[in-house]
Design a protein around this motif. Structure first.
Motif, short mmCIF file in Angstrom:
data_model
loop_
_atom_site.label_atom_id
_atom_site.label_comp_id
_atom_site.label_asym_id
_atom_site.label_seq_id
_atom_site.Cartn_x
_atom_site.Cartn_y
_atom_site.Cartn_z
N ALA A 4 -11.78 -13.70 25.39
CA ALA A 4 -12.88 -13.82 24.44
C ALA A 4 -13.50 -15.22 24.48
N ALA A 16 -16.71 -14.59 19.49
CA ALA A 16 -15.44 -14.52 20.23
C ALA A 16 -14.35 -13.88 19.39
N LEU A 60 -14.87 -10.21 19.51
CA LEU A 60 -14.49 -9.64 20.80
C LEU A 60 -12.97 -9.50 20.91
#
Length: 551
Positions: A128, A156, A159
Motif C-alpha cells: 500500500a 494507503a 488499500l
C-alpha cells in the motif's frame, strides 16, 4: 451475478433538517465497475458514500427510506464495523480520520483490526505504501506530513484493508497533478482486481477514466452515463454545478492518444488576450532562501523569487516541494535559516505584528484553522478592532470586505454552520478587512465546487485589479490558466522558473521537472496543434467543418 452496489429509491434527511440530502436515488454497479459522483457542494455526494459505508443512518442519524445493499447484503441496521473487510473509505476530512502516530502504524491499523497475521499485515502495508509513493516515509510521524502526503496516507490505509468496495470522498483534493495521476492508476488497478470504486469529486476532468459518471444536484440525480458524453453536456453540468467540458465533443480517445474527430477544423491559434505582465521594481523578493524544519526536513534549498507590485502570481509544484514554506516566509510567519526575504524593502518576520497584518494577509488552506468567532460579522471585524479602529471604521471595512466576497447581509450568520465554500469566503473577508497590500492564498480552491471556485477567484481578481498583489498556491492548473498573470514553478526547495502563465503552461518539459502536467484543455490543444491553455480558448478555436457533422 451478485451486484456490488444496489441503490433503490434511496432518500435520506439528516436529523433536524427539512430538505433531504438524498432524494429517490436509484442505480447499481457490478463488481469491477467504477463510478464518479459529481455535483455542487451539498449535492449529496458525501451522504451517498456515507450511506454505503453504513455511517448514515446508524452514526449520523436521520430519516431513511428506500434500500441500499453492498454485495447482496442490505445495509439497513448495519454499522460501519459490520462492513470491515468489505468496504474501505477515504472521507473528505481525511486528516481527522488519521489515528496513528507513524505512517506505518496508520496503514497497519485496519489489517490489525481484522486480526490478520503479522506477516500478511507487513505485506499489505509495504504494498500500500509503495502504491501511494510513501515507501520512503514509512517511519515518519504523521503530524510532520504535508496535506497531500496525509491524503496519500489515507488512501494507503484504505488499500491495506483490501476491501471489495472503495468509497473515495474527495480523495484527490490535496494531491498534486502527479499524485492525482497516481490515484487514477490505483483506481484502474483496483478495477483490474475486480474491486468496485465510487469516487465523489468536483473535478470533471478527473472522472474521464471512470466507467460512468453520476451527476447529483440537491440530492437528486441530474444525469448519468459515459463520462465524455455527460461532461460534454453543458446543460446537465450546469444543473449539477460541475464545470462542463464542451470541447470534448471535438476529440476521440481523450484519455490515451487524443485526436480531432473527422470533420473538425481548428484555427491556427485560439483568440486570446494575453494579460499584462507585472512591471516595475520587485515589491517582494526572496534571495537564496533556505529553511529547515525542526524535524530535519529541508524545505527550501536556495529559492529565488521576485514579485512586482500588483502581480497575480500562482505558486505551483508537487506536494512537499516547498510552496507553502515559501509562502509562509513571504508572509513573515517564519524567518529564513539563510538568505533574505523582503516585502516592500523590509523583512516581514521582523515587522511588528500589527504592521505585518497591514502589509501581508494570509488565507490558510483550511478555513476552520482561521475562523473562531460566533458570527460572520464578529469574525470579519476582529482584525480591524485589533488595529484600534473605531466602530464606524470597523463597520465600513467589514461591509466592504463582505461585499468583496459576495456575502453582504450575512453578518449575523454562524460561520461554523456554513458550507466550506462560504467558510472560505468568510476567512478571506476577515483577511481583506485588514486591507493588506499583499494577499497570499494557500490552496484556496481545495474542496470547492465550480461555483465556489469561480466566486472566490473572481473576488481575488477584483482585488488585484484594484492594486492588491495576489499570490496563490494551487494544484488546479486549470484555475491557474484562467486567473494567474504569472506562474512560479517550485520543486525540490527551489523556484525552477517564473514566467507568464501561457509560457509556463505550454512548457511541458519545465512542468515535468516539477512533477506537473498542463491542464486537460492545454494538453488537448497541444495534440491538435492549437495555442490554447483554457477550455474557452480551445472551444473557440474548434468547429465542425462543412459536412463534418457534430454530436
Amino acid at each position: 451475478m451478485t451486484l456490488a452496489v444496489e441503490v433503490d429509491d434511496l432518500s435520506f434527511t439528516y436529523r433536524g433538517r427539512e430538505r433531504p440530502a438524498l432524494s429517490h436515488l436509484s442505480f447499481y454497479l457490478r463488481p469491477g465497475e467504477t463510478l464518479a459522483a459529481l455535483g455542487h457542494s451539498g449535492a449529496g455526494k458525501s451522504t451517498l458514500l456515507a450511506a454505503l459505508a453504513a455511517v448514515v443512518p446508524e452514526i449520523k442519524k436521520g430519516r431513511w427510506s428506500g434500500r441500499a445493499a453492498v454485495f447482496g447484503r442490505a445495509l439497513a441496521g448495519l454499522r460501519p464495523r459490520d462492513l470491515a473487510g468489505r468496504v474501505a473509505c477515504v472521507f473528505e476530512d481525511f486528516d481527522a480520520a488519521l489515528v496513528a502516530t507513524t505512517v506505518e502504524q496508520e496503514v497497519a491499523f485496519g489489517p490489525r483490526y481484522l486480526g490478520l497475521p503479522a506477516a500478511y499485515i507487513e505485506k499489505r502495508v509495504t504494498a500500500a505504501l509503495a502504491s501511494c509513493g510513501l515507501a520512503d516515509l514509512r517511519g515518519r510521524a504523521v503530524a510532520t506530513l504535508s496535506g497531500g502526503q496525509k491524503q496519500r496516507l489515507a488512501v494507503a490505509a484504505a488499500l491495506a484493508a483490501e476491501a471489495r468496495l472503495f468509497l473515495l470522498d474527495e480523495a484527490g483534493t490535496d494531491l498534486d497533478p502527479m499524485g492525482k495521476k497516481a490515484l487514477a492508476g490505483i483506481i484502474a488497478a483496483l478495477r483490474e482486481r475486480g474491486c468496485t470504486v465510487i469516487a465523489a469529486d468536483n473535478d470533471g476532468a478527473g472522472a474521464l477514466g471512470f466507467d460512468g459518471v453520476l451527476l447529483l444536484a440537491g440530492g437528486e440525480e441530474a444525469g448519468r452515463g459515459a463520462p465524455a458524453a455527460v461532461l460534454g453536456d453543458a446543460g446537465l453540468c450546469a444543473r449539477a454545478g460541475v464545470a462542463p467540458l464542451p470541447y470534448l465533443r471535438f476529440f476521440d480517445a481523450v484519455e490515451t492518444a487524443p485526436r480531432l474527430k473527422a470533420g473538425v477544423r481548428g484555427a491556427a491559434a485560439a483568440p486570446h488576450a494575453e494579460p499584462a505582465e507585472g512591471t516595475g521594481a520587485p515589491f517582494i523578493t526572496a534571495e537564496e532562501v533556505r529553511f529547515t524544519y525542526p524535524n530535519g526536513g529541508e524545505a527550501l534549498r536556495g529559492a529565488d523569487l521576485a514579485v512586482p507590485a500588483g502581480d497575480f502570481l500562482a505558486l505551483v509544484g508537487q506536494n512537499g516541494g516547498g510552496k507553502t514554506t515559501l509562502a509562509k516566509l513571504l508572509a513573515g510567519f517564519m524567518a529564513p535559516a539563510a538568505g533574505a526575504v523582503r516585502v516592500g524593502g523590509a523583512a516581514p518576520h521582523a515587522m511588528p505584528t500589527a504592521l505585518r497584518a497591514r502589509v501581508v494577509g494570509y488565507l490558510f488552506q483550511n478555513p476552520d484553522h482561521q475562523i473562531f468567532q460566533a458570527t460572520v460579522a464578529e469574525e470579519v471585524a476582529f482584525g480591524p478592532r485589533r488595529l484600534g479602529l473605531d466602530d464606524a471604521a470597523t463597520g465600513r471595512r467589514m461591509e466592504s470586505a463582505l461585499a468583496a466576497v459576495g456575502m453582504s447581509g450575512r453578518g449575523d450568520e454562524d460561520p461554523f454552520a456554513l458550507p466550506k465554500g462560504d467558510r472560505q469566503r468568510v476567512a478571506l473577508a476577515s483577511v481583506l478587512a485588514m486591507e493588506p497590500e499583499v494577499l497570499v492564498l494557500d490552496e484556496p480552491t481545495t474542496g470547492l465546487d465550480r461555483g465556489e471556485v469561480t466566486s472566490l477567484m473572481t473576488a481575488a481578481a477584483a482585488l488585484n485589479a484594484r492594486g492588491t498583489t495576489v499570490i496563490f498556491i494551487t494544484h488546479a492548473l486549470d484555475v491557474v490558466a484562467s486567473f494567474a498573470r504569472r506562474v512560479a514553478v517550485v520543486a525540490d526547495g527551489r523556484v525552477l522558473a517564473c514566467d507568464t502563465t501561457r509560457r509556463v503552461l505550454r512548457d511541458r518539459d519545465l512542468l515535468a521537472r516539477a512533477g506537473l502536467e498542463p491542464p486537460l484543455a492545454a494538453r488537448l490543444a497541444a495534440a491538435a496543434g492549437i495555442d490554447a491553455i483554457t477550455g474557452d480558448e480551445l472551444e473557440r478555436a474548434l468547429a465542425f467543418g462543412a459536412g463534418g457533422g457534430g454530436l
